[in-house]
Design a protein around this motif. Sequence first.
Motif, PDB file in Angstrom:
ATOM      1  N   ALA A 226       0.821  -1.212   0.000  1.00  0.00           N
ATOM      2  CA  ALA A 226       0.000   0.000   0.000  1.00  0.00           C
ATOM      3  C   ALA A 226       0.856   1.264   0.000  1.00  0.00           C
ATOM      4  N   GLU A 227       1.992   1.221   0.683  1.00  0.00           N
ATOM      5  CA  GLU A 227       2.762   2.461   0.880  1.00  0.00           C
ATOM      6  C   GLU A 227       3.814   2.679  -0.189  1.00  0.00           C
ATOM      7  N   ILE A 228       3.779   1.904  -1.280  1.00  0.00           N
ATOM      8  CA  ILE A 228       4.917   1.867  -2.193  1.00  0.00           C
ATOM      9  C   ILE A 228       5.252   3.249  -2.767  1.00  0.00           C
ATOM     10  N   GLU A 229       4.237   4.073  -3.095  1.00  0.00           N
ATOM     11  CA  GLU A 229       4.546   5.383  -3.686  1.00  0.00           C
ATOM     12  C   GLU A 229       5.216   6.325  -2.684  1.00  0.00           C
ATOM     13  N   ARG A 230       5.050   6.049  -1.385  1.00  0.00           N
ATOM     14  CA  ARG A 230       5.721   6.876  -0.369  1.00  0.00           C
ATOM     15  C   ARG A 230       7.241   6.743  -0.460  1.00  0.00           C
ATOM     16  N   LEU A 231       7.711   5.650  -1.104  1.00  0.00           N
ATOM     17  CA  LEU A 231       9.156   5.478  -1.271  1.00  0.00           C
ATOM     18  C   LEU A 231       9.694   6.362  -2.396  1.00  0.00           C
ATOM     19  N   GLY A 232       8.797   7.027  -3.125  1.00  0.00           N
ATOM     20  CA  GLY A 232       9.254   7.974  -4.141  1.00  0.00           C
ATOM     21  C   GLY A 232       9.268   7.397  -5.537  1.00  0.00           C
ATOM     22  N   CYS A 233       8.543   6.303  -5.750  1.00  0.00           N
ATOM     23  CA  CYS A 233       8.479   5.748  -7.112  1.00  0.00           C
ATOM     24  C   CYS A 233       7.088   6.015  -7.696  1.00  0.00           C
ATOM     25  N   THR A 234       6.954   5.718  -8.980  1.00  0.00           N
ATOM     26  CA  THR A 234       5.676   5.911  -9.672  1.00  0.00           C
ATOM     27  C   THR A 234       5.052   4.548  -9.890  1.00  0.00           C
ATOM     28  N   LEU A 235       3.726   4.515  -9.790  1.00  0.00           N
ATOM     29  CA  LEU A 235       3.005   3.257  -9.983  1.00  0.00           C
ATOM     30  C   LEU A 235       2.375   3.260 -11.373  1.00  0.00           C
ATOM     31  N   ALA A 236       2.595   2.197 -12.152  1.00  0.00           N
ATOM     32  CA  ALA A 236       1.965   2.092 -13.473  1.00  0.00           C
ATOM     33  C   ALA A 236       0.807   1.104 -13.399  1.00  0.00           C
ATOM     34  N   ALA A 237      -0.112   1.220 -14.370  1.00  0.00           N
ATOM     35  CA  ALA A 237      -1.284   0.344 -14.363  1.00  0.00           C
ATOM     36  C   ALA A 237      -1.014  -0.977 -15.076  1.00  0.00           C
ATOM     37  N   THR A 238      -0.164  -0.930 -16.093  1.00  0.00           N
ATOM     38  CA  THR A 238       0.116  -2.142 -16.865  1.00  0.00           C
ATOM     39  C   THR A 238       1.627  -2.267 -17.069  1.00  0.00           C
ATOM     40  N   VAL A 239       2.049  -3.486 -17.385  1.00  0.00           N
ATOM     41  CA  VAL A 239       3.480  -3.694 -17.628  1.00  0.00           C
ATOM     42  C   VAL A 239       3.911  -2.920 -18.876  1.00  0.00           C
ATOM     43  N   GLU A 240       3.011  -2.809 -19.840  1.00  0.00           N
ATOM     44  CA  GLU A 240       3.339  -2.062 -21.066  1.00  0.00           C
ATOM     45  C   GLU A 240       3.594  -0.589 -20.730  1.00  0.00           C
TER      46      GLU A 240
END
Length: 348
Positions: A226-240
């Motif tokens: 849940a907290e992954i974006e707090r680490l400063g990365c961007t979340l994508a919806a698909t692998v593409e």
Amino acid sequence: MEHARVSPAPTGAGPFSYPGAAPEAHDLPLHRDHRHLLGLEGLDREEILALLDAAEAYRARLRAGGMPFEDLRGLTVLLGFFEDSTRTRVSFELAARHLGATVTTLTTAGSAISKGESLFDTVQNIRAMGVDLVVVRHVASGAPYFLAANLDVGVVNAGDGRHEHPTQGLLDMMTLRDAWQGRFEGRRLALVGDIAHSRVARSAIHGLRALGASVTVVGPHTLLPAEIERLGCTLAATVEEAMDGADAVMALRLQRERMDAGLLPSLGEFSRVWGITPERVRLLNRDAVVLHPGPMNRGVEVTPEVADSERSVILQQVENGVALRCAVLARCAAARAARGGRARREVA
Ligand code: CP
């Protein structure tokens, strides 16, 4: 030898983890103590680049031959691997031997840990035998911190639970620095797969951000913390979406040993939706590379065609691991000697 004073083992998500919220990097004093390498969180760009430069110098020396070197002559390194490993254990062992150390390995099977002795008592006993550096892999997040806080010994984290795998992060950056002609700024890594259970992902995110690169993560919702974006990365919806225009992709191993049942419908479904295929590799930038920390589930996270292709730098990661671990052991030993610990013995 000074008797160890045991600070209370913190409680939290695991038996050795920090209580309450995760501390900020500036609250991690053990990170500033170069006798240890406990994580990449809180390390700055200069510290990381110094380790990568040292690792490159070791790689050149190793390629030229002439081992063993004298860097750790007279010191004893304990490899405490209380969770399975191939690459990390063998490369630490080779690195320590290449540097002239005496090396001993301890695993759960065949040690008194299997009879119920605690990690602390085990390592304290080994310490009493004159060990200078402990390299520890443990299923519990925070186990290396616990040892560093309570024992007068240098500690290197070789992977703790879901927390960090700092030497893997550093060898990944060393491999990317080669592929990216030495420039991290403006580069982007796509991290694909089981992020939730991955200490490799956390170390990569902390390290690459410190160097000015960006990281996009993607994977099944059930395998994204849940907290992954707090680490400063961007979340994508698909692998593409994650791979489109990226400068590298790293597929992460599905850590089925850490998963609750039901997180994944099937391996075939994972491979179809999230696998690194030749078609998806074509979305990357022209000179982009494919990484995997291993152990790889061939045909699940990465197709064999990609794993064995010219884009793949998976075996370069492994080669770099030995040199990188030489650099880390040498740094910890030098810091320990500077703090009054045993220095390497001069040979006539
Ligand atoms: N990458 C990695 O940690 O591999 P091992 O589990 O084989 O050490």
